[in-house]
Every structure is written in structure tokens, then in C-alpha cells.
Design a protein around this motif. Structure first.
Motif, PDB file in Angstrom:
ATOM      1  N   MET A   1      36.135 -68.119 -68.834  1.00 45.63           N
ATOM      2  CA  MET A   1      37.290 -69.012 -68.782  1.00 45.63           C
ATOM      3  C   MET A   1      37.143 -70.180 -69.761  1.00 45.63           C
ATOM      4  O   MET A   1      38.113 -70.636 -70.366  1.00 45.63           O
ATOM      5  N   VAL A   2      35.904 -70.667 -69.941  1.00 43.75           N
ATOM      6  CA  VAL A   2      35.650 -71.735 -70.903  1.00 43.75           C
ATOM      7  C   VAL A   2      35.946 -71.249 -72.323  1.00 43.75           C
ATOM      8  O   VAL A   2      36.568 -71.953 -73.128  1.00 43.75           O
TER       9      VAL A   2
ATOM     10  N   SER B   1      46.329 -60.632 -72.894  1.00 44.94           N
ATOM     11  CA  SER B   1      47.661 -60.834 -72.307  1.00 44.94           C
ATOM     12  C   SER B   1      48.342 -62.053 -72.923  1.00 44.94           C
ATOM     13  O   SER B   1      49.542 -62.026 -73.239  1.00 44.94           O
ATOM     14  N   TYR B   2      47.586 -63.116 -73.093  1.00 44.71           N
ATOM     15  CA  TYR B   2      48.131 -64.349 -73.665  1.00 44.71           C
ATOM     16  C   TYR B   2      48.549 -64.119 -75.117  1.00 44.71           C
ATOM     17  O   TYR B   2      49.620 -64.569 -75.556  1.00 44.71           O
ATOM     18  N   ARG B   3      47.702 -63.398 -75.868  1.00 45.46           N
ATOM     19  CA  ARG B   3      48.030 -63.140 -77.286  1.00 45.46           C
ATOM     20  C   ARG B   3      49.252 -62.238 -77.427  1.00 45.46           C
ATOM     21  O   ARG B   3      50.006 -62.360 -78.398  1.00 45.46           O
TER      22      ARG B   3
ATOM     23  N   THR C   1      34.110 -61.491 -78.164  1.00 48.28           N
ATOM     24  CA  THR C   1      33.362 -62.661 -77.693  1.00 48.28           C
ATOM     25  C   THR C   1      33.211 -62.601 -76.180  1.00 48.28           C
ATOM     26  O   THR C   1      32.229 -63.076 -75.612  1.00 48.28           O
ATOM     27  N   PHE C   2      34.217 -62.006 -75.518  1.00 49.46           N
ATOM     28  CA  PHE C   2      34.167 -61.813 -74.071  1.00 49.46           C
ATOM     29  C   PHE C   2      33.390 -60.531 -73.791  1.00 49.46           C
ATOM     30  O   PHE C   2      33.823 -59.444 -74.184  1.00 49.46           O
ATOM     31  N   PHE C   3      32.248 -60.665 -73.115  1.00 47.03           N
ATOM     32  CA  PHE C   3      31.418 -59.487 -72.869  1.00 47.03           C
ATOM     33  C   PHE C   3      32.001 -58.612 -71.767  1.00 47.03           C
ATOM     34  O   PHE C   3      32.058 -57.405 -71.884  1.00 47.03           O
ATOM     35  N   MET C   4      32.435 -59.251 -70.659  1.00 45.60           N
ATOM     36  CA  MET C   4      32.943 -58.463 -69.542  1.00 45.60           C
ATOM     37  C   MET C   4      34.208 -59.048 -68.933  1.00 45.60           C
ATOM     38  O   MET C   4      35.148 -58.330 -68.655  1.00 45.60           O
ATOM     39  N   TYR C   5      34.260 -60.348 -68.715  1.00 47.26           N
ATOM     40  CA  TYR C   5      35.406 -60.954 -68.037  1.00 47.26           C
ATOM     41  C   TYR C   5      36.188 -61.832 -69.015  1.00 47.26           C
ATOM     42  O   TYR C   5      35.637 -62.376 -69.958  1.00 47.26           O
ATOM     43  N   GLY C   6      37.481 -61.986 -68.732  1.00 46.61           N
ATOM     44  CA  GLY C   6      38.317 -62.885 -69.510  1.00 46.61           C
ATOM     45  C   GLY C   6      39.049 -62.231 -70.656  1.00 46.61           C
ATOM     46  O   GLY C   6      40.033 -62.767 -71.162  1.00 46.61           O
ATOM     47  N   GLU C   7      38.600 -61.026 -71.064  1.00 41.89           N
ATOM     48  CA  GLU C   7      39.248 -60.368 -72.202  1.00 41.89           C
ATOM     49  C   GLU C   7      40.670 -59.935 -71.875  1.00 41.89           C
ATOM     50  O   GLU C   7      41.548 -59.931 -72.744  1.00 41.89           O
TER      51      GLU C   7
END
Length: 651
Positions: free
Chosen positions: A247-248, A206-208, A195-201
Motif C-alpha cells: 500500500m505504501v 485497476s487504478y491505471r 515492483t509489487f511482489f504479491m499484494y497491491g498489484e
């Protein structure tokens, strides 16, 4: 298999080459495999991999599928106990993989690991360690509180700036530039969320990992270079939108309903706030100097006109009000466009280009003056006086701005950079030749030996004396030969001398490129032998302006020139094709453009071979003439060719 290294590439061929060289060295004592996933690059990356790195597992996509999906393509084929997601604009030390794998083996609870990162000047990158971007942490970051109070445990959580950068720490978020993952942890928590194309992945994964019962660590016992900014332009409005929208997505996925709503509200406020600031700043930054120029030029005509009326006609208000209201603003536009096409608004500013632009504006204005109705021809003398005023005032206030050290008025002083090369004699001289072929303004200060046994002609000292050599010889830039000196030694030197205002670059072995980066805020600098001089924006502007002005001049002279042309209709048609931008007067020899993968230009009426009418063209000669035209483009050559072959403008 110990480790599977995954590199996603998108149009950063030269940085990818350097990265792979460093990876090859770091795998000497480690069992590993390397995957490169290319997202439909158009810079020759595929050819580079096939020719220089045949052992790399190469996945070539026909579309840009994004960072997450591209990484997943390789992870699904990976056989290593650990998976490393590595940016192409990085350089690792020779023992980086050994150290990080040893740490992971000693810490079975570790699911992921990040390392200490520096930019191309040896400056620590704060994103090497990050906290979870909860709504309040994100708020502190977006509104600058984390920057104001970096040592605060409350406000400094985004980059964990209160933690010692030289000690091992448990952290929340790993940096996507170097993200070492335990394969068993990935099997448990899943791959990157596409779902994250470039940023946030990287934040999401890391959170998972933490949610899956593992820990993430920051490990500073090894350091990598990250030429921050190569794959993306982080100052762009599109970056702001894509990053904050990521981030959203993260908030809606992991935070409870009300918390996610608050976070989304903060994010959207930040997007609109940053978007308005960014758009306003960009517009003002681009137009305020031309607007100042217009004001000064207009003011000059406003001041000069009454004096000229009194001197020449002994009558105030001799010219109608329309002269100042409409005609003078048009004069201003001619000067502004002349400066624009001359490259006079390009930073750093150039007095020569300003003067040339004013001259082009004058020539264009006089040409237009001769074509308009007589009732709009007020005074050539006023035009010349206004031009003289413009030349003086526009140069003067730029010099004043430069003297006052305003950044936007910094002049291109063409200062020659003093460069020293660190490496063995043979490789150092190869790198010196590359520097000479790139045609940068540089002075070769000399060579720096790796040890006492390596000294030769023009050697100033040894690597251990680097700081002293820099200070005494006032060196501006150091180039390291990667074939002779290890990445670890390069990084150590950069860290030791990061307090000095020195630029560093690295020359990969058997490569025609020299790579570096000047700061955390700028994309890396690249010295490469220039084969595409015609592709430079300044040359394209010159070529287009030449086409336009010469086409108008030929149109004016066409009643005479038509007597010497065989295909009169084609001659007139070609003039209007050039004026409209469909054609250029001088292009490549048709059919041979692809022989050297030359930069694209419009189809020409004439071509380089028209300078040599007696030449018998074949494939080799045509390709060579095209290559020379692209490599060594010169406006004077276009002018010479047009004057020599104007009888063929009816092709």
C-alpha cells in the motif's frame, strides 16, 4: 482468440487441478487458451500439468518470481482479445466466460471486470468489489470503522459495502482472484507493476485502467468459488508487513507528495500496531496454557510437600528450600515437555494426549532421577504424588474450560461427521472409497441423486430436495461429484443453503483429492489419500521423543550391551548421533527413498527390512517396505523393530 486465461500457481496442486477442470468446462463454447505459470512449486504441480492437462501452456519458473512478474510472463504470450487473471484456488461456472465476455462486448468503455465471489461455505466475499484505498479510506479500514458502519458511504468505501452485491456497479478496484482485462486496455496502460511482489498489484493496475480512460465493473450475474487463503497465510505477521508495504508503494506512486506522506504514516503506524498485537497475541496464545499447567503442577508440589514431610518424617521443612526453588521447577519442565511431545497442546485438545504426556514426563523424570547425583534425589514418592496431582488437575481444568465453552479449551470429541455424496452411482462410490482411504472419522449417510432417474441403492433423495435431506438426516457435510454436477449447480446449492451450518466439498473427476473450505478466515480443507503419515508433526514428535528416550536408556545399559556388539566404537557413536538428532534409530532402506517420493526423515541406523532378516531384498521389495513405513507409521512398530534388531545398532 476470445480469451487468454492466466493462472499463477505456487504449491496448491490439488486446488489447481480443480480449477483447471472448471476452466475446461467453461471454455466449451468460447475460444480460449490457458496459461499456467508455476513459481517453482515443490508439491508435484508440474507433474500434474504434464500428465492431466497437456493442452495447457505451461511456464515453469526455477524461482518464485512473484505474482506480478509471473502473470506478465504469460500476458506477453497471450493472443486473446481479453486476458483473465485467475487464482488457482477458484472454481468458475460453466457459463462464466460466456457471460463476462458478452458484458465486455456490450460495454466498450469497460477496461476490467470482476465477479461475485463466495467462499467454500457459500458466503459472499466482500473483496469482490472495492474502492480506491485513499489515505482516509485505508484509515477507516485499518482501524475498524468500515466494519462498524458497513452501510455508510463514508466509512464503507473500502469494500463498497453500501452497494447491493447482486447488482452491476462501476467500481474502482478489481479483485486479483478474478480479474478480466481488455487486452487493448493493457496495451495502453501497461502490464502489472513488478515492483509489487504479491499484494497491491491488482489495486495499482485497476487504478491505471481508470487513469487510462476505461471503467472497471463489478458483475454479479455469475459467481465463482474462491477458497480464500490457500496461496498465502493471511494471519501471519509477514502477510501484514508485505500487504501494507504494498500500500505504501501504491501511495508513493500515485498520490501527491503530502498525501502520500500521510498515507505512508498511517500505513507504518498500522504495521507497527498490527505487528505488536499479532506478536503479543501469538506468544500468549502459544504459552499461556503451558504456563497455567506449570503453575498448577508447581502448586501441587507446594501443597503436597508439607503434608508428605509431616507424614513421612514428622518434621516440617525437612527438604531444603532449594527443593521448591529449583528442583520442582525442573519437575514441571519434564511434565510440560512430555505433554508437548505427546501433542497435548495441539488444538483441539485431547485428554488422552494430556494423560500420555504426563506419563511420558514421569518416565523421563524417573530415568533422569536415577542418573543424577544422590544429593539431588529427594523422594520418588513425592514425584508419584505430584504426577497424580498433575494428571487430575490438568485434566480437570481443561474439562471445565470445555464446559464453559472457552474456544482454547475445546476438546477433540472425535465426533463422527455425517457425509452425503451428490452424484451418479459409479462416481459417488469412487468418492466414497476416497473418503474411506483418507481415514477421517465419518459416517456415510447415503447418496443424493441428480434427478428421479438416477436413484439407486442407499440414495436418500434428489438434488432438488437437498435442504430437506440435510435437515432430516442431520448431515454435516456435502460432497459434490464434479464429474456429474456442474459448477453452476454446485454454486447455486451453496448460495441457497449458505444460512445452514454445513460444510461443502468438491471431488474433481479422476482425482484422489476432495477439496473444500470451512470459512472466510480459514484455508481450504483437503481430503487426500494419505501416503505420508510419517510426515505428520505429531508423528515426528513421537519419533524424536522415542529416539531420545531410547538412546538415553541404551546409553545407561551400554556397559552390558557392549559385550554383544562387534563394533563398539560405532555403537557408542550411533547413540550420540541419535541423541544429537543427526540420526534416527529407524529410517528408510538406503538408496530407495526417492522411489515413491517419500517425505524426508533422518538417515536411520536400522530400517524396516530388519524386521524380516530372512527376506532377500531387491529394488521392488525395498521400495515397497519404505512406502509402507511412510504410509502406516506407528510408534509401536519402531519399538518392536528396535527390540528385534538391537544387535545391529553398531552399523
Amino acid at each position: 482468440m476470445d480469451i487468454s486465461i492466466v493462472i499463477v500457481n505456487y504449491n496448491v496442486k490439488h486446488f489447481l487441478e480443480q480449477c483447471l477442470h472448471s476452466v475446461e468446462k467453461a471454455l466449451q463454447n468460447v475460444q480460449g487458451e490457458v496459461f499456467v505459470v508455476d513459481n517453482n512449486s515443490v508439491d508435484g504441480s508440474a507433474q500434474l500439468i504434464n500428465e492431466k492437462f497437456p493442452n495447457v501452456a505451461f511456464i515453469q519458473n526455477t524461482d518464485n518470481v512473484g505474482f506480478s512478474r509471473a502473470n506478465n510472463q504469460a500476458i506477453q504470450q497471450a493472443t486473446g482479445k481479453y486476458v483473465l487473471l485467475l487464482n488457482p484456488d477458484t472454481v468458475v461456472e460453466e457459463d462464466t466466460f460466456e457471460k463476462v465476455l458478452s458484458f465486455m462486448e456490450a460495454h466498450p468503455e469497460a477496461g476490467g471486470l470482476g465477479v461475485k465471489m463466495i467462499d467454500g461455505k457459500g458466503v459472499f466475499l466482500p473483496e469482490s468489489k472495492r474502492g480506491l484505498p485513499t489515505p482516509w479510506v485505508a484509515f477507516y479500514k485499518m482501524f475498524g470503522l468500515s466494519k462498524l458502519f458497513p452501510k455508510s458511504r463514508k466509512f464503507g468505501k473500502y469494500h463498497l459495502s453500501y452497494l447491493d452485491k447482486n447488482e452491476v456497479h462501476e467500481i474502482d478496484v478489481l479483485a486479483g482472484a478474478f480479474m478480466l482485462l481488455r487486452k487493448s486496455a493493457l496495451d495502453k496502460v501497461g502490464l502489472l507493476d513488478e515492483t509489487f511482489f504479491m499484494y497491491g498489484e491488482d489495486i495499482d493496475l485497476s487504478y491505471r485502467i481508470q487513469q487510462g480512460g476505461f471503467k472497471n465493473y463489478y458483475y454479479p450475474e455469475t459467481t465463482i468459488i474462491h477458497y480464500k487463503g490457500e496461496s498465502t497465510k493471511k494471519g501471519s505477521l509477514n502477510y501484514v508487513k508485505v500487504f501494507y508495504n504494498a500500500m505504501v508503494i501504491f501511495a508513493r506512486k500515485h498520490f501527491p507528495g503530502s498525501k502520500a506522506g500521510v498515507f505512508a504514516l498511517f500505513i507504518h503506524l498500522a504495521i507497527y500496531f498490527r505487528a505488536i498485537l499479532s506478536a503479543t497475541k501469538r506468544i500468549l496464545h502459544k504459552v499461556y496454557i503451558p504456563l497455567l499447567d506449570a503453575v498448577f503442577v508447581f502448586a501441587g508440589f507446594w501443597l503436597i510437600t508439607p503434608f508428605w514431610e509431616q507424614f513421612r518424617f514428622h518434621q516440617p521443612d525437612y527438604y531444603p528450600p532449594e527443593f521448591m526453588q529449583f528442583v520442582v521447577p525442573v519437575y514441571c519442565l519434564f511434565f510440560l515437555f512430555g505433554i508437548l511431545f505427546s501433542g497435548g497442546y495441539k488444538k483441539p485438545l485431547s485428554i488422552y494426549k494430556i494423560g500420555r504426556g504426563i506419563l511420558w514426563g514421569l518416565i523421563s523424570l524417573l530415568l533422569a532421577y536415577s542418573l543424577v547425583d544422590e544429593k539431588y534425589r529427594f523422594s520418588r514418592a513425592l514425584i508419584l504424588l505430584g504426577t497424580a496431582w498433575s494428571g487430575i488437575i490438568l485434566v480437570a481444568y481443561r474439562l471445565l474450560g470445555h464446559w464453559l465453552r472457552f474456544s482454547d479449551f475445546r476438546l477433540n470429541d472425535q465426533r463422527t461427521r455425517k457425509i452425503a455424496i451428490v452424484g451418479h452411482s459409479k462416481e459417488a462410490r469412487r468418492v466414497q472409497q476416497i473418503l474411506e482411504e483418507t481415514r477421517i472419522r465419518s459416517q456415510m449417510a447415503g447418496f443424493i441423486a441428480l434427478d428421479n432417474s438416477d436413484k439407486g441403492q442407499n440414495y436418500m433423495g434428489e438434488l432438488s430436495q437437498l435442504e430437506e435431506i440435510i435437515r432430516i438426516n442431520r448431515i454435516d457435510e456435502i460432497v459434490f461429484c464434479a464429474e456429474n454436477i456442474s459448477s453452476a449447480e454446485i454454486i447455486k446449492a451453496m448460495l441457497d443453503l449458505s444460512r445452514l451450518n454445513i460444510d461443502y466439498k468438491i471431488a474433481p473427476p479422476e482425482s484422489a483429492s476432495i477439496i473444500g473450505s470451512n470459512s472466510i478466515h480459514t484455508a481450504g480443507d483437503l481430503y487426500v489419500v494419505n501416503m505420508n503419515a510419517i510426515s505428520k508433526s505429531a508423528n515426528r514428535r513421537k519419533k524424536r521423543l522415542f529416539d531420545l528416550l531410547s538412546a538415553v536408556l541404551i546409553l545407561v545399559l551400554s556397559p552390558v550391551l557392549l559385550w554383544f556388539t562387534a563394533k563398539k566404537a560405532k555403537f557408542i557413536k550411533n547413540i550420540f548421533r541419535v541423541i544429537s538428532g543427526q540420526r534416527t534409530w529407524i529410517g528408510y532402506i538406503s538408496g530407495f527413498e526417492s522411489e515413491n517420493k517419500l517425505p524426508a526423515i533422518k538417515k536411520g541406523i536400522l530400517h524396516p527390512a530388519d524386521r524380516f532378516p530372512e527376506l532377500q531384498l531387491d529394488k521392488e521389495k525395498s521400495a515397497r517396505l519404505n512406502r509402507l513405513y511412510a504410509k502406516d507409521y506407528n510408534l509401536l512398530s519402531d519399538i518392536e523393530l528396535l527390540l528385534k534388531a538391537w544387535k545391529h545398532l553398531d552399523r
